[in-house]
Design a protein around this motif. Structure first.
Motif, short mmCIF file in Angstrom:
data_model
loop_
_atom_site.label_atom_id
_atom_site.label_comp_id
_atom_site.label_asym_id
_atom_site.label_seq_id
_atom_site.Cartn_x
_atom_site.Cartn_y
_atom_site.Cartn_z
N ILE B 7 0.87 -1.17 0.00
CA ILE B 7 0.00 0.00 0.00
C ILE B 7 0.90 1.22 0.00
CG2 ILE B 7 -1.95 1.13 1.09
CD1 ILE B 7 -2.60 -1.34 2.50
N GLU B 8 1.35 1.58 -1.15
CA GLU B 8 2.33 2.67 -1.24
C GLU B 8 1.65 4.02 -1.25
OE1 GLU B 8 5.93 2.54 -2.70
OE2 GLU B 8 6.23 0.55 -1.88
N LYS B 9 0.40 4.04 -0.91
CA LYS B 9 -0.35 5.29 -0.91
C LYS B 9 -0.10 6.08 -2.20
CE LYS B 9 0.24 7.71 2.82
NZ LYS B 9 0.45 8.82 3.77
N ARG B 10 -0.43 5.48 -3.26
CA ARG B 10 -0.20 6.05 -4.60
C ARG B 10 -0.57 7.52 -4.66
NH1 ARG B 10 -5.84 5.88 -6.42
NH2 ARG B 10 -5.96 4.86 -4.42
N LYS B 11 0.18 8.29 -5.40
CA LYS B 11 -0.08 9.72 -5.47
C LYS B 11 -0.95 10.12 -6.66
CE LYS B 11 0.81 11.95 -1.95
NZ LYS B 11 -0.41 12.12 -1.11
N THR B 12 -0.89 9.33 -7.68
CA THR B 12 -1.77 9.61 -8.82
C THR B 12 -3.20 9.24 -8.47
OG1 THR B 12 -1.33 7.40 -9.64
CG2 THR B 12 0.03 9.17 -10.54
N PHE B 13 -4.12 9.99 -8.97
CA PHE B 13 -5.53 9.69 -8.72
C PHE B 13 -5.87 8.33 -9.31
CE2 PHE B 13 -10.02 9.92 -10.05
CZ PHE B 13 -10.60 10.12 -8.82
N ARG B 14 -5.43 8.11 -10.53
CA ARG B 14 -5.65 6.82 -11.17
C ARG B 14 -4.68 5.80 -10.60
NH1 ARG B 14 -9.42 7.73 -15.30
NH2 ARG B 14 -9.84 9.97 -15.24
N HIS B 15 -5.16 4.61 -10.48
CA HIS B 15 -4.29 3.55 -9.98
C HIS B 15 -3.37 3.08 -11.10
CE1 HIS B 15 -3.40 -0.29 -7.73
NE2 HIS B 15 -3.05 -0.61 -8.96
N GLY B 16 -3.94 2.97 -12.29
CA GLY B 16 -3.11 2.59 -13.41
C GLY B 16 -3.31 1.15 -13.84
N ASP B 17 -3.47 0.28 -12.84
CA ASP B 17 -3.61 -1.13 -13.17
C ASP B 17 -4.45 -1.84 -12.12
OD1 ASP B 17 -3.22 -3.41 -14.66
OD2 ASP B 17 -1.36 -3.95 -13.65
N LEU B 18 -5.53 -1.19 -11.76
CA LEU B 18 -6.34 -1.68 -10.65
C LEU B 18 -6.89 -3.07 -10.89
CD1 LEU B 18 -7.47 -1.34 -7.94
CD2 LEU B 18 -9.38 -0.06 -8.85
N ARG B 19 -7.42 -3.28 -12.06
CA ARG B 19 -8.03 -4.58 -12.33
C ARG B 19 -7.07 -5.71 -12.01
NH1 ARG B 19 -11.94 -7.60 -15.61
NH2 ARG B 19 -10.91 -9.61 -15.72
N ASN B 20 -5.88 -5.56 -12.51
CA ASN B 20 -4.87 -6.58 -12.24
C ASN B 20 -4.54 -6.68 -10.76
OD1 ASN B 20 -3.61 -8.36 -14.10
ND2 ASN B 20 -3.19 -6.57 -15.36
N ALA B 21 -4.42 -5.56 -10.13
CA ALA B 21 -4.10 -5.54 -8.71
C ALA B 21 -5.17 -6.29 -7.92
CB ALA B 21 -3.99 -4.11 -8.21
N LEU B 22 -6.41 -6.08 -8.30
CA LEU B 22 -7.50 -6.76 -7.59
C LEU B 22 -7.44 -8.26 -7.79
CD1 LEU B 22 -10.48 -4.32 -8.30
CD2 LEU B 22 -9.16 -4.59 -6.19
N VAL B 23 -7.19 -8.66 -9.01
CA VAL B 23 -7.11 -10.11 -9.27
C VAL B 23 -5.95 -10.72 -8.51
CG1 VAL B 23 -6.68 -11.85 -11.02
CG2 VAL B 23 -8.20 -9.94 -11.53
N THR B 24 -4.83 -10.01 -8.50
CA THR B 24 -3.68 -10.51 -7.76
C THR B 24 -4.00 -10.66 -6.28
OG1 THR B 24 -2.15 -9.49 -9.33
CG2 THR B 24 -1.29 -10.04 -7.14
N ALA B 25 -4.60 -9.62 -5.72
CA ALA B 25 -4.98 -9.69 -4.31
C ALA B 25 -5.95 -10.85 -4.10
CB ALA B 25 -5.62 -8.38 -3.88
N GLY B 26 -6.89 -10.98 -4.99
CA GLY B 26 -7.86 -12.06 -4.89
C GLY B 26 -7.18 -13.42 -4.96
N LEU B 27 -6.19 -13.51 -5.79
CA LEU B 27 -5.47 -14.76 -5.93
C LEU B 27 -4.75 -15.12 -4.63
CD1 LEU B 27 -5.07 -16.24 -8.89
CD2 LEU B 27 -2.70 -15.99 -8.22
N ASP B 28 -4.18 -14.10 -4.01
CA ASP B 28 -3.53 -14.34 -2.72
C ASP B 28 -4.53 -14.89 -1.71
OD1 ASP B 28 -1.14 -13.51 -3.65
OD2 ASP B 28 -1.11 -11.58 -2.61
N MET B 29 -5.68 -14.26 -1.67
CA MET B 29 -6.69 -14.71 -0.70
C MET B 29 -7.17 -16.11 -1.04
SD MET B 29 -8.87 -11.21 -0.05
CE MET B 29 -9.06 -10.59 -1.73
N ALA B 30 -7.34 -16.37 -2.31
CA ALA B 30 -7.76 -17.71 -2.74
C ALA B 30 -6.72 -18.74 -2.34
CB ALA B 30 -7.98 -17.73 -4.25
N ARG B 31 -5.48 -18.40 -2.55
CA ARG B 31 -4.40 -19.31 -2.20
C ARG B 31 -4.45 -19.63 -0.71
NH1 ARG B 31 0.94 -18.86 -4.96
NH2 ARG B 31 0.97 -16.68 -4.42
N ALA B 32 -4.72 -18.61 0.07
CA ALA B 32 -4.68 -18.79 1.52
C ALA B 32 -5.94 -19.43 2.08
CB ALA B 32 -4.44 -17.45 2.21
N GLY B 33 -7.08 -19.19 1.43
CA GLY B 33 -8.31 -19.68 2.07
C GLY B 33 -9.39 -20.20 1.14
#
Lengths: 213, 213
Positions: B7-33
């Motif tokens: 969570i680098e507290k991004r400075k740009t309003f746009r994330h830039g690659d949110l969709r991917n970030a969400l899937v990645t986070a989701g994958l982590d959660m899936a892996r764990a639980g």
DNA sequence: CTATGAAGTAGACATCGTCCACATACGCTA
DNA sequence: TAGCGTATGTGGACGATGTCTACTTCATAG
């Protein structure tokens, strides 16, 4: 959508049979939507009781789910038993053994197709039954695993299976039908027509019979 | 417990690659639980974004889960491919076919044991893949089902399987390992030691090989 | 240079599981 | 039979989740 079953606004302070009422409600939800559909609050609602009342009978919703699952397993066992009791006469022991194995497999699969929600609930997450049996039986007093073992024992006794191949054979046979059931119920084969599934089931049982020894 | 990844507290309003970030986070959660652990809000949190931002990329959490599952399936395919590419030399076609089938089965099972959460996520509820293929592939461009088909084709071509027995054989073979995997991962065989599972897996593949024809 | 729309934010709502404090009345004991 | 202890239910609250309806920001196309 709002089913609101049997809320007779009981007049006695005590419900009298709440635990059972909750399990029954849970079973209904499981039948309709599988394990994730077993909502504690909804169960209390259907029982006409406040949410917290459930906590007098179950430690938490997981415990409730557990009771529901146990009930589901009994249903599976009952379905298998019924299928096993179909072949009236059993003269040839080998034929009898074969039919027993087939009955276990098809009883299992048949129940899965008939009652997807209950089946999925029966075999999800936390009941470590490996090397341990606790109730979950039907009229015959055996759980699904034990019924399978019984069928395999008949194969051993009738000479269809060597003692070596008999060992852990339940896991092989079980995996087979269980896999098909789950691929269909909550997997990629979701849209496969039921009749085809059952046909595949027959082939599966034959495959086990032939490949297991 | 609190992982709070990147969570680098991004400075740009746009994330830039949110969709991917969400899937990645989701994958982590899936892996764990597993599938139930894929929480939409948590994914946005890990991406350092407000909960509603997710709705710019996914219709709802089910859609997110779907994307995560797709990723999981690709991992399965990759695992199988790796297992299939192990046997360097393949002189005898029949031996090659046999090894291919074994590789598919054991690659599948191995992945299930190594990554239970992702495996369970890969094959849960809603992806009707029966008679339909959409991505979910790995480097070879084939999904797990297609890799299995490939192995079975090799058996057909090498004469190990008749054309008649070849038909729908993937479902028989698939059911087998899938069943064992799920009985272990989220079923009654939860406590069975992994090594035993793999041993049973080997027996299972042999059983398929022998019983399928 | 501007306005347009895609991407993100803010706040609110209903639902769920669960905790704590309190109310009720069943059934045993005195 | 009176009384009381406790098993059983109730009420209210909290934090968490998914999702809805505005509102804001800003990159870029014309």
């Amino acid at each position: 959508m709002k089913k609101t079953v049997s809320i007779e606004k009981r007049k006695t302070f005590r419900h009298g049979d709440l635990r059972n009422a909750l399990v029954t409600a849970g079973l209904d939800m499981a039948r309709a939507g599988g394990p994730n559909a077993v909502i504690l609050r909804e169960a209390t609602r259907q029982a006409g009781v406040s949410p917290n009342a459930a906590y007098r009978h179950f430690a938490n919703q997981a415990a409730l789910l557990d009771a529901v699952r146990s009930a589901c397993i009994s249903r599976v066992a009952a379905a298998i038993e019924e299928e096993m009791s179909k072949p009236r006469v059993a003269r040839d022991p080998q034929m009898f053994a074969r039919k027993s194995l087939r009955a276990v497999g098809m009883g299992y699969l048949g129940f899965a197709m008939r009652e997807p929600g209950m089946f999925r609930t029966a075999f999800s997450v936390p009941p470590p039954v490996y090397e341990q049996n606790s109730a979950n039986t039907a009229s015959m007093g055996l759980n699904p695993f034990q019924l399978l073992s019984l069928a395999l024992d008949r194969m051993l006794e009738s000479g269809l299976l060597s003692r070596k191949d008999r060992k852990d054979a339940e896991y092989l046979a079980w995996s087979t039908v269980h896999g098909l059931a789950l691929l269909v119920l909550e997997g990629p084969l979701h849209k496969m027509p039921r009749e085809i599934v059952l046909t595949l089931g027959e082939r599966l049982v034959v495959m086990v019979e032939r490949g297991i020894s």
